[in-house]
Design a protein around this motif. Structure first.
Motif, PDB file in Angstrom:
ATOM      1  N   TYR A 153     -12.184  -6.733  -0.674  1.00  9.02           N
ATOM      2  CA  TYR A 153     -11.952  -5.413  -0.093  1.00  9.02           C
ATOM      3  C   TYR A 153     -12.489  -5.316   1.337  1.00  9.02           C
ATOM      4  N   GLY A 154     -11.707  -4.704   2.189  1.00 10.18           N
ATOM      5  CA  GLY A 154     -12.140  -4.456   3.563  1.00 10.18           C
ATOM      6  C   GLY A 154     -11.270  -5.099   4.612  1.00 10.18           C
ATOM      7  N   GLY A 155     -10.465  -6.079   4.214  1.00 13.26           N
ATOM      8  CA  GLY A 155      -9.594  -6.758   5.174  1.00 13.26           C
ATOM      9  C   GLY A 155     -10.235  -8.009   5.739  1.00 13.26           C
ATOM     10  N   ASN A 156     -10.112  -9.105   5.006  1.00 14.00           N
ATOM     11  CA  ASN A 156     -10.728 -10.366   5.433  1.00 14.00           C
ATOM     12  C   ASN A 156     -10.022 -10.950   6.647  1.00 14.00           C
ATOM     13  N   ASP A 157     -10.789 -11.384   7.624  1.00 13.02           N
ATOM     14  CA  ASP A 157     -10.235 -11.990   8.844  1.00 13.02           C
ATOM     15  C   ASP A 157      -9.741 -13.404   8.537  1.00 13.02           C
ATOM     16  N   GLY A 158      -8.440 -13.517   8.320  1.00 13.20           N
ATOM     17  CA  GLY A 158      -7.865 -14.813   7.978  1.00 13.20           C
ATOM     18  C   GLY A 158      -7.979 -15.838   9.079  1.00 13.20           C
ATOM     19  N   LEU A 159      -7.995 -15.364  10.338  1.00 14.68           N
ATOM     20  CA  LEU A 159      -8.051 -16.289  11.469  1.00 14.68           C
ATOM     21  C   LEU A 159      -9.417 -16.955  11.589  1.00 14.68           C
ATOM     22  N   TYR A 166       3.339  -8.067   4.068  1.00 15.63           N
ATOM     23  CA  TYR A 166       4.515  -7.325   3.623  1.00 15.63           C
ATOM     24  C   TYR A 166       5.195  -6.718   4.846  1.00 15.63           C
ATOM     25  N   PRO A 167       6.456  -6.308   4.730  1.00 15.06           N
ATOM     26  CA  PRO A 167       7.178  -5.752   5.881  1.00 15.06           C
ATOM     27  C   PRO A 167       6.535  -4.461   6.388  1.00 15.06           C
ATOM     28  N   LYS A 168       6.616  -4.251   7.675  1.00 14.72           N
ATOM     29  CA  LYS A 168       6.092  -3.039   8.332  1.00 14.72           C
ATOM     30  C   LYS A 168       4.637  -2.791   7.929  1.00 14.72           C
ATOM     31  N   PRO A 169       3.746  -3.668   8.324  1.00  9.27           N
ATOM     32  CA  PRO A 169       2.347  -3.580   7.876  1.00  9.27           C
ATOM     33  C   PRO A 169       1.691  -2.245   8.225  1.00  9.27           C
ATOM     34  N   ASP A 170       0.787  -1.826   7.356  1.00  6.26           N
ATOM     35  CA  ASP A 170       0.026  -0.589   7.504  1.00  6.26           C
ATOM     36  C   ASP A 170      -1.443  -0.969   7.639  1.00  6.26           C
ATOM     37  N   ARG A 171      -2.118  -0.492   8.693  1.00  5.48           N
ATOM     38  CA  ARG A 171      -3.505  -0.896   8.933  1.00  5.48           C
ATOM     39  C   ARG A 171      -4.522  -0.014   8.223  1.00  5.48           C
ATOM     40  N   SER A 172      -4.057   0.925   7.408  1.00  8.21           N
ATOM     41  CA  SER A 172      -4.985   1.733   6.618  1.00  8.21           C
ATOM     42  C   SER A 172      -5.465   0.925   5.417  1.00  8.21           C
ATOM     43  N   HIS A 173      -6.791   0.915   5.186  1.00  8.98           N
ATOM     44  CA  HIS A 173      -7.316   0.211   4.016  1.00  8.98           C
ATOM     45  C   HIS A 173      -6.639   0.695   2.732  1.00  8.98           C
ATOM     46  N   PHE A 174      -6.578   2.011   2.573  1.00  7.47           N
ATOM     47  CA  PHE A 174      -6.102   2.580   1.320  1.00  7.47           C
ATOM     48  C   PHE A 174      -4.605   2.335   1.123  1.00  7.47           C
ATOM     49  N   SER A 175      -3.833   2.574   2.183  1.00  9.23           N
ATOM     50  CA  SER A 175      -2.384   2.375   2.059  1.00  9.23           C
ATOM     51  C   SER A 175      -2.051   0.909   1.847  1.00  9.23           C
ATOM     52  N   MET A 194      -3.978  -1.590   0.677  1.00  2.00           N
ATOM     53  CA  MET A 194      -4.392  -2.092  -0.630  1.00  2.00           C
ATOM     54  C   MET A 194      -3.484  -1.542  -1.726  1.00  2.00           C
ATOM     55  N   ALA A 195      -3.041  -0.298  -1.560  1.00  2.00           N
ATOM     56  CA  ALA A 195      -2.111   0.265  -2.545  1.00  2.00           C
ATOM     57  C   ALA A 195      -0.815  -0.528  -2.577  1.00  2.00           C
ATOM     58  N   LYS A 196      -0.333  -0.942  -1.420  1.00  2.00           N
ATOM     59  CA  LYS A 196       0.897  -1.736  -1.363  1.00  2.00           C
ATOM     60  C   LYS A 196       0.690  -3.088  -2.051  1.00  2.00           C
ATOM     61  N   GLU A 224      -6.487  -6.981   1.614  1.00  3.10           N
ATOM     62  CA  GLU A 224      -5.412  -6.046   1.932  1.00  3.10           C
ATOM     63  C   GLU A 224      -4.724  -6.311   3.263  1.00  3.10           C
ATOM     64  N   PHE A 225      -5.421  -6.895   4.221  1.00  6.49           N
ATOM     65  CA  PHE A 225      -4.811  -7.316   5.480  1.00  6.49           C
ATOM     66  C   PHE A 225      -5.757  -8.256   6.201  1.00  6.49           C
ATOM     67  N   GLY A 226      -5.238  -8.914   7.238  1.00  6.05           N
ATOM     68  CA  GLY A 226      -6.072  -9.718   8.105  1.00  6.05           C
ATOM     69  C   GLY A 226      -6.639  -8.847   9.221  1.00  6.05           C
ATOM     70  N   ARG A 227      -7.039  -9.476  10.321  1.00  8.46           N
ATOM     71  CA  ARG A 227      -7.628  -8.732  11.434  1.00  8.46           C
ATOM     72  C   ARG A 227      -6.827  -8.997  12.710  1.00  8.46           C
ATOM     73  N   ARG A 228      -7.096  -8.187  13.719  1.00  4.26           N
ATOM     74  CA  ARG A 228      -6.458  -8.377  15.020  1.00  4.26           C
ATOM     75  C   ARG A 228      -6.853  -9.743  15.581  1.00  4.26           C
ATOM     76  N   VAL A 229      -5.961 -10.323  16.371  1.00  2.69           N
ATOM     77  CA  VAL A 229      -6.234 -11.650  16.942  1.00  2.69           C
ATOM     78  C   VAL A 229      -7.344 -11.575  17.980  1.00  2.69           C
ATOM     79  N   VAL A 230      -7.268 -10.608  18.858  1.00  2.00           N
ATOM     80  CA  VAL A 230      -8.260 -10.473  19.932  1.00  2.00           C
ATOM     81  C   VAL A 230      -9.468  -9.714  19.406  1.00  2.00           C
ATOM     82  N   GLY A 231     -10.645 -10.260  19.700  1.00  2.00           N
ATOM     83  CA  GLY A 231     -11.866  -9.603  19.268  1.00  2.00           C
ATOM     84  C   GLY A 231     -12.072  -8.275  19.968  1.00  2.00           C
ATOM     85  N   ASN A 232     -12.866  -7.373  19.344  1.00  2.00           N
ATOM     86  CA  ASN A 232     -13.154  -6.092  19.977  1.00  2.00           C
ATOM     87  C   ASN A 232     -14.437  -6.180  20.804  1.00  2.00           C
ATOM     88  N   GLY A 233     -14.950  -5.055  21.263  1.00  6.61           N
ATOM     89  CA  GLY A 233     -16.136  -5.065  22.112  1.00  6.61           C
ATOM     90  C   GLY A 233     -17.443  -5.093  21.354  1.00  6.61           C
TER      91      GLY A 233
END
Length: 411
Positions: free
Chosen positions: A53-59, A117-126, A128-130, A326-335
């Motif tokens: 849970y939380g969106g593991n960074d696959g990269l 999945y098609p048209k990815p949603d970056r909301s944890h809840f949405s 993971m529900a998908k 539920e999803f991976g992470r953005r490619v570019v790191g944040n601040g």
């Protein structure tokens, strides 16, 4: 004497057991009794779902260590190439994942790349529900394994989730999987217990909900002294892992504790075909390199220990572990030396039935989709393979007329 209603009883026990409507409340004793009286037939495949849970960074899990774009995109959170665990000439595992690397070398790990999945949603809840409903296009109230449960003969032991809340994954239209709290059940005592036992008697005048509550109470109080030792007994020995501090390596995390219970009950013969365990904390917006490595180390150690435990039982060839987030992470790191919500990521399938190797295309760092990794494998391709090849069930009642497959299994 205290007055106890069925509503009051459920409130009293809610701290130990909180489940969705119609989810059977199981005690370890009931599961162990079923293991003794009607054990799972030899050779029956067993699936263990592991939710991160939380969106593991696959990269930063399966790392393209020869691609300069990986390092330039996230200079503060990329790992040095010489610390990684190479899988081939292009991809490597996070340095904390030594246990899974060992299983990879034994051809027991399939890594499915670019899953989403098609048209990815970056909301944890949405998102993971998908994943858990296997319905990316529209909202539905049943999980994909819940719909599978609906197609099977009614059996409260068929699918069991470790924890206090039934995951949507196991929610069906007619019935659901069951819940086994990791810490055991808190049962009222004294006069409260006496009243509860009276309320556990089902009356002809009861509505279906009242009857279900009564049955749950009765199940909670069905304690058998002959089977209680199964849970108290040590977990199966991890035969090929080093022993540290009196126990096998990888045995101190919450995930390891959940898998220990699963290992005990599988070894005892529990008539359960699907188990669900989970680990949270993967929402690594800050300090990712350290935080994620600790989490991935726990996942890797816990699973490799569990697979090793199965070797000391008769079920080693039957068990397949499925790991997803539920999803991976953005490619570019944040601040903040972390990453924000992204799209696709890798899935891991582990076990003796697995034809080890890579499946699906590796998403290109040169061809991003709005700054994210492309989805190259639909998770329903993976689910369809699990349904057909492991659960020996038709796909259509669960996924509709889905034609895709990912052939990561020997069977």
């Amino acid at each position: 004497m205290d007055t106890v209603t069925r509503r009051k009883f459920l409130q009293l026990t809610a701290g130990a057991v909180a489940v969705g409507a119609a989810a059977p409340l199981l005690s370890v004793d009931e599961i162990a009794a079923a293991a003794v009286n009607r054990p799972l037939a030899a050779g029956t495949p067993i699936v263990v779902m592991v939710t991160l849970y939380g969106g593991n960074d696959g990269l930063n899990t399966v790392i393209p260590y020869t691609d300069s774009l990986y390092f330039s995109s996230r200079p503060e959170i990329s790992y040095k190439a010489d610390t990684l665990l190479p899988l081939d000439a292009e991809l490597a595992l996070n340095p904390a994942m030594k246990g899974l690397k060992s299983l990879w070398d034994q051809k027991k790990v399939a890594i499915i790349r670019g899953v989403g999945y098609p048209k990815p949603d970056r909301s944890h809840f949405s998102s993971m529900a998908k994943w858990q409903t296997a319905s990316p296009e529209k909202h539905i109230n049943t999980g994909w394994l819940g719909r599978w449960i609906d197609t099977q003969a009614e059996d409260s032991m068929l699918a069991i989730s470790l924890g206090s809340v039934l995951p949507p994954l196991f929610a069906g239209a007619k019935r659901s999987g069951s819940v086994l709290p990791l810490g055991g059940l808190v049962i009222p005592k004294g006069s409260v217990a006496t009243n509860c036992l009276q309320l556990a008697k089902v009356s002809r005048a009861d509505s279906s909900l009242m009857a279900a509550a009564a049955t749950s109470m009765r199940n909670l109080f069905s304690v058998s002294t002959t089977v209680q030792p199964i849970l108290k007994a040590p977990a199966p020995v991890a035969v090929d892992l080093p022993v540290t501090n009196g126990g096998n390596a990888g045995g101190d995390s919450n995930l390891a504790q959940q898998l220990d219970v699963v290992a005990k009950l599988i070894a005892a013969g529990s008539p359960t075909k699907v188990w669900s365990v989970s680990l949270g904390g993967f929402d690594t917006h800050a300090n990712e390199a350290n935080a994620q490595a600790a989490l991935l180390g726990s996942v890797s150690d816990s699973i490799s220990r569990f697979i090793s435990q199965m070797k000391s039982t008769s079920r080693s060839a039957d068990v397949t572990v499925v790991v997803y987030s539920e999803f991976g992470r953005r490619v570019v790191g944040n601040g903040s030396q972390g990453t924000d919500h992204g799209t696709s990521g890798p899935m891991f399938i582990v076990g003796e039935k697995v034809n080890g190797g890579f499946y699906g295309d590796q998403p290109s760092l040169k061809n991003l989709v709005n700054g994210d990794l492309a989805v190259t494998t639909d998770f329903r391709d993976v689910y369809a393979t699990i349904l057909e090849s492991l659960l020996k069930s038709p796909v259509e009642p669960v996924l509709g007329k889905w034609s895709g497959r990912t052939k990561f299994l020997k069977v």
